[in-house]
Design an enzyme around this catalytic site. Sequence first.
Site, PDB file in Angstrom:
ATOM      1  N   LYS A 253      -9.093   8.753 -15.007  1.00  0.00           N
ATOM      2  CA  LYS A 253      -8.049   8.532 -15.140  1.00  0.00           C
ATOM      3  C   LYS A 253      -7.150   8.985 -14.119  1.00  0.00           C
ATOM      4  CE  LYS A 253      -5.977  10.757 -19.138  1.00  0.00           C
ATOM      5  NZ  LYS A 253      -5.852  11.570 -19.954  1.00  0.00           N
TER       6      LYS A 253
ATOM      7  N   CYS B 228       5.602   4.953  -7.371  1.00  0.00           N
ATOM      8  CA  CYS B 228       5.121   3.721  -7.998  1.00  0.00           C
ATOM      9  C   CYS B 228       4.996   3.919  -9.366  1.00  0.00           C
ATOM     10  CB  CYS B 228       3.936   3.038  -7.319  1.00  0.00           C
ATOM     11  SG  CYS B 228       3.385   1.566  -8.101  1.00  0.00           S
TER      12      CYS B 228
ATOM     13  N   HIS C 140       7.372  -3.807  -7.057  1.00  0.00           N
ATOM     14  CA  HIS C 140       7.756  -3.848  -8.483  1.00  0.00           C
ATOM     15  C   HIS C 140       8.656  -5.225  -8.575  1.00  0.00           C
ATOM     16  CE1 HIS C 140      10.719  -1.240  -6.568  1.00  0.00           C
ATOM     17  NE2 HIS C 140      11.517  -1.778  -7.386  1.00  0.00           N
TER      18      HIS C 140
END
Length: 124
Positions: free
Chosen positions: A73, A91, A106
């Site tokens: 993770k 981000c 993005h």
Amino acid sequence: MESVLSHVGAGFCNGMAPFKGLTETQRGVLGAPLKASSFGVGVGVGGGRARRVVLVKAEAVSINPDIRKTEEKVVDSVVVTELSKPLTAYCRCWRSGTFPLCDGSHVKHNKATGDNVGPLLLKK
């Protein structure tokens, strides 16, 4: 939105059997049976009141293209008081070449996908 909700189906059924013809998995997605007053849309087959049934299927599409894929993770912690700048952008689109910091990737991602993601701004 398309990647998450790419399979949306709508159908009509008579009031007697709202789940007739659906698999057990599809019934599980829909949850509990509809009440007689739910989604009234007119008269159905056999004179019963028709009800609209919408099936939504979320697909397992990876949003993280290639960042730290060896980790179970990806988690980052930031102590705001230790930031070097008074405003730091992080981000949220997973496309930044300087992840976890935002590099403006993005903008390209949003144009290509129709998304509206932007950075997380942390103020000192």
